[in-house]
Design a protein around this motif. Structure first.
Motif, PDB file in Angstrom:
ATOM      1  N   ASP A   7       1.172  -0.802   0.002  1.00 14.35           N
ATOM      2  CA  ASP A   7      -0.101   0.049  -0.517  1.00 14.35           C
ATOM      3  C   ASP A   7       0.866   1.864   0.064  1.00 14.35           C
ATOM      4  N   GLU A   8       2.103   1.458   0.500  1.00 16.90           N
ATOM      5  CA  GLU A   8       3.023   2.054   0.825  1.00 16.90           C
ATOM      6  C   GLU A   8       3.359   2.088  -1.369  1.00 16.90           C
ATOM      7  N   LEU A   9       3.822   1.932  -1.328  1.00 17.44           N
ATOM      8  CA  LEU A   9       4.195   1.212  -2.466  1.00 17.44           C
ATOM      9  C   LEU A   9       3.161   2.461  -3.888  1.00 17.44           C
ATOM     10  N   LYS A  10       1.739   2.005  -3.098  1.00 18.81           N
ATOM     11  CA  LYS A  10       0.412   2.391  -4.151  1.00 18.81           C
ATOM     12  C   LYS A  10       0.578   3.774  -4.154  1.00 18.81           C
ATOM     13  N   GLN A  11       0.762   4.121  -2.552  1.00 19.61           N
ATOM     14  CA  GLN A  11       0.593   5.662  -2.618  1.00 19.61           C
ATOM     15  C   GLN A  11       1.986   6.586  -2.677  1.00 19.61           C
ATOM     16  N   LEU A  12       2.778   5.795  -2.889  1.00 17.29           N
ATOM     17  CA  LEU A  12       4.655   6.903  -3.969  1.00 17.29           C
ATOM     18  C   LEU A  12       3.625   6.548  -5.311  1.00 17.29           C
ATOM     19  N   ILE A  13       3.103   5.884  -5.838  1.00 17.34           N
ATOM     20  CA  ILE A  13       2.697   5.673  -6.717  1.00 17.34           C
ATOM     21  C   ILE A  13       1.969   7.097  -6.995  1.00 17.34           C
ATOM     22  N   VAL A  14       1.024   7.111  -6.970  1.00 21.12           N
ATOM     23  CA  VAL A  14      -0.179   8.051  -6.449  1.00 21.12           C
ATOM     24  C   VAL A  14       0.760   9.642  -6.807  1.00 21.12           C
ATOM     25  N   ASP A  15       1.671   9.895  -5.430  1.00 17.64           N
ATOM     26  CA  ASP A  15       2.343  11.223  -5.750  1.00 17.64           C
ATOM     27  C   ASP A  15       3.201  11.088  -6.716  1.00 17.64           C
ATOM     28  N   ALA A  16       3.972  10.204  -7.352  1.00 15.11           N
ATOM     29  CA  ALA A  16       5.007  10.415  -8.973  1.00 15.11           C
ATOM     30  C   ALA A  16       4.013  10.477  -9.849  1.00 15.11           C
ATOM     31  N   ASN A  17       4.463  11.785 -10.583  1.00 13.55           N
ATOM     32  CA  ASN A  17       4.810  11.931 -11.872  1.00 13.55           C
ATOM     33  C   ASN A  17       5.939  11.369 -12.763  1.00 13.55           C
ATOM     34  N   LYS A  18       6.771  11.072 -12.359  1.00 13.45           N
ATOM     35  CA  LYS A  18       7.211  10.747 -13.430  1.00 13.45           C
ATOM     36  C   LYS A  18       8.312   9.408 -13.460  1.00 13.45           C
ATOM     37  N   VAL A  19       7.442   7.967 -13.613  1.00 13.55           N
ATOM     38  CA  VAL A  19       7.796   6.595 -12.460  1.00 13.55           C
ATOM     39  C   VAL A  19       9.175   5.779 -13.641  1.00 13.55           C
ATOM     40  N   VAL A  20      10.142   5.402 -12.991  1.00 13.18           N
ATOM     41  CA  VAL A  20      11.370   5.400 -14.422  1.00 13.18           C
ATOM     42  C   VAL A  20      11.182   3.666 -13.654  1.00 13.18           C
ATOM     43  N   ALA A  21      10.857   2.436 -14.360  1.00  9.56           N
ATOM     44  CA  ALA A  21      11.211   1.785 -13.473  1.00  9.56           C
ATOM     45  C   ALA A  21      12.838   0.481 -14.418  1.00  9.56           C
ATOM     46  N   PHE A  22      13.108  -0.622 -13.215  1.00 10.59           N
ATOM     47  CA  PHE A  22      14.806  -0.790 -13.938  1.00 10.59           C
ATOM     48  C   PHE A  22      14.584  -1.898 -13.423  1.00 10.59           C
ATOM     49  N   THR A  23      13.901  -2.831 -14.342  1.00  8.86           N
ATOM     50  CA  THR A  23      14.004  -4.225 -14.325  1.00  8.86           C
ATOM     51  C   THR A  23      15.688  -5.461 -15.100  1.00  8.86           C
ATOM     52  N   GLY A  24      15.044  -5.899 -14.182  1.00 14.11           N
ATOM     53  CA  GLY A  24      16.482  -6.998 -14.639  1.00 14.11           C
ATOM     54  C   GLY A  24      15.885  -8.606 -14.794  1.00 14.11           C
ATOM     55  N   ALA A  25      16.528  -9.953 -14.895  1.00 10.84           N
ATOM     56  CA  ALA A  25      16.037 -11.427 -14.733  1.00 10.84           C
ATOM     57  C   ALA A  25      14.769 -11.539 -14.059  1.00 10.84           C
ATOM     58  N   GLY A  26      15.069 -11.016 -13.086  1.00 15.86           N
ATOM     59  CA  GLY A  26      13.637 -11.360 -11.847  1.00 15.86           C
ATOM     60  C   GLY A  26      12.624 -11.153 -12.565  1.00 15.86           C
ATOM     61  N   ILE A  27      12.639 -10.188 -13.293  1.00 20.75           N
ATOM     62  CA  ILE A  27      10.832 -10.014 -13.624  1.00 20.75           C
ATOM     63  C   ILE A  27      10.126 -10.790 -14.312  1.00 20.75           C
ATOM     64  N   SER A  28      11.374 -11.720 -14.602  1.00 16.13           N
ATOM     65  CA  SER A  28      11.423 -12.549 -16.381  1.00 16.13           C
ATOM     66  C   SER A  28      10.915 -13.846 -15.611  1.00 16.13           C
ATOM     67  N   THR A  29      11.081 -13.759 -14.087  1.00 15.65           N
ATOM     68  CA  THR A  29      11.723 -15.431 -14.078  1.00 15.65           C
ATOM     69  C   THR A  29       9.540 -15.891 -14.071  1.00 15.65           C
ATOM     70  N   GLU A  30       9.087 -16.032 -13.809  1.00 13.62           N
ATOM     71  CA  GLU A  30       7.574 -15.996 -13.502  1.00 13.62           C
ATOM     72  C   GLU A  30       6.965 -16.446 -14.772  1.00 13.62           C
ATOM     73  N   SER A  31       7.203 -16.019 -16.207  1.00  7.29           N
ATOM     74  CA  SER A  31       7.278 -16.355 -16.932  1.00  7.29           C
ATOM     75  C   SER A  31       8.399 -17.518 -17.657  1.00  7.29           C
ATOM     76  N   GLY A  32       9.170 -17.618 -17.013  1.00  9.33           N
ATOM     77  CA  GLY A  32       9.904 -19.670 -17.787  1.00  9.33           C
ATOM     78  C   GLY A  32      10.923 -18.716 -17.762  1.00  9.33           C
ATOM     79  N   ILE A  33      11.446 -18.133 -17.816  1.00  9.61           N
ATOM     80  CA  ILE A  33      12.920 -17.578 -17.786  1.00  9.61           C
ATOM     81  C   ILE A  33      14.125 -17.908 -16.999  1.00  9.61           C
ATOM     82  N   PRO A  34      15.344 -18.428 -16.971  1.00 10.99           N
ATOM     83  CA  PRO A  34      15.616 -18.612 -15.792  1.00 10.99           C
ATOM     84  C   PRO A  34      16.259 -17.211 -15.352  1.00 10.99           C
ATOM     85  N   ASP A  35      16.537 -16.925 -14.645  1.00 16.39           N
ATOM     86  CA  ASP A  35      17.640 -15.803 -14.531  1.00 16.39           C
ATOM     87  C   ASP A  35      19.358 -16.228 -13.907  1.00 16.39           C
TER      88      ASP A  35
END
Ligand code: NAD
Ligand code: ZN
Length: 250
Positions: A7-35
């Motif tokens: 919920d804290e993250l939800k609020q941080l996103i509400v309060d932000a204007n420019k969000v930048v995401a930085f992703t690594g292999a961990g975002i794709s492990t749930e798609s079946g691609i090992p990190d």
């Protein structure tokens, strides 16, 4: 999965204007691609091939193609998960201004984030290029050439060395994506790291740069990272469930 950190993250996103995401292999492990670094990750099976060795040795190039074709099917069959889709939704909503990724699987684009918002620091493994004349070559062509006798593909235009369009250890970082990533980082008021162990330069540099520039920093990762002490919020949980809840997608 409601929790006060989510919920804290939800609020941080509400309060932000420019969000930048930085992703690594961990975002794709749930798609079946090992990190790389988790138990069962790619590095428990293979030592990475350094760019100098790739250039110097025909056998290293052969081994590199062998590995590519051994993992290609998994990569091609992988589909986006809730983590990718949540970021796509944030972009659609005008919150996410840029997505910097170390991944080479093309799943952010597949989830609907437009090409011009995805900054690929380590290139893309869904195609190959000639290291001499930059001609693009398709993986299915390389696979056909490699065939059963393991012939190393060479450029049909100039005879140069062909390599998947990824950045290997020992290879210099691509200038244009690095410049765009820096620009996006300095423009962010909220910087969210998802699924990166943050041990490889330049991955390690961007969250620090964002934080020093006054952005809020959030790190979402299964396990602790070296930069947790810098972050305003650390969520040690699965990315899909976390982002699915925070953004309201599944
Ligand atoms: P890494 O393997 O070093 O770290 C991944 C991190 O994500 C780990 O700390 C792990 O604990 C965490 N993690 C894994 N699954 C998670 C999940 N579902 N939820 C939350 N956390 C999770 O990866 P890295 O930092 O990206 O560096 C490795 C390099 O490997 C990258 O540069 C990338 O080019 C390459 N790589 C890419 C892919 C891909 O494109 N999908 C896959 C493997 C490796
Ligand atoms: Zn060429």
């Amino acid at each position: 999965m409601p929790s006060s950190a989510n919920d804290e993250l939800k609020q941080l996103i509400v309060d932000a204007n420019k969000v930048v995401a930085f992703t690594g292999a961990g975002i794709s492990t749930e798609s079946g691609i090992p990190d790389f670094r988790s138990p069962g990750g790619i590095w428990t099976k293979y030592q990475p091939i350094d760019f100098r060795d790739f250039m110097a040795s025909e056998e290293m190039r052969r081994e590199s193609w062998r590995r590519k074709f051994a993992t290609d099917e998994t990569m091609r069959q992988a589909t986006t998960n809730a983590g990718h889709r949540a970021l796509a939704r944030l972009h659609e909503d005008g919150k996410l201004t840029a997505l910097i990724t170390q991944n080479i699987d093309g799943l952010h684009q597949a989830s609907g984030v437009p090409d011009d918002a995805v900054i690929e620091l380590h290139g893309n493994s869904t195609y190959a290029t000639c290291l001499d004349c930059s001609a693009r070559h398709e993986i299915h062509w390389a696979k056909q050439v490699f065939g059963c006798d393991e012939t190393i593909p060479i450029c049909t235009a100039c005879g140069g060395i062909v390599k998947t369009a990824t950045i290997s250890f020992g290879q210099s970082m691509p200038e244009e994506p690095m410049r765009r990533a820096q620009e996006a980082t300095l423009d962010a008021d909220l910087f969210i790291v998802l699924g990166s162990s943050l041990v490889v330069y330049p991955a390690t540099g961007f969250p620090i740069m964002a934080k020093e520039n006054g952005a809020r920093l959030v790190i979402i990762n299964r396990e602790p990272t070296d930069q947790d002490s810098l972050a305003d919020l650390v969520i040690n949980a699965e990315i899909g469930a976390t982002m699915g809840y925070v953004v309201g997608v599944n």
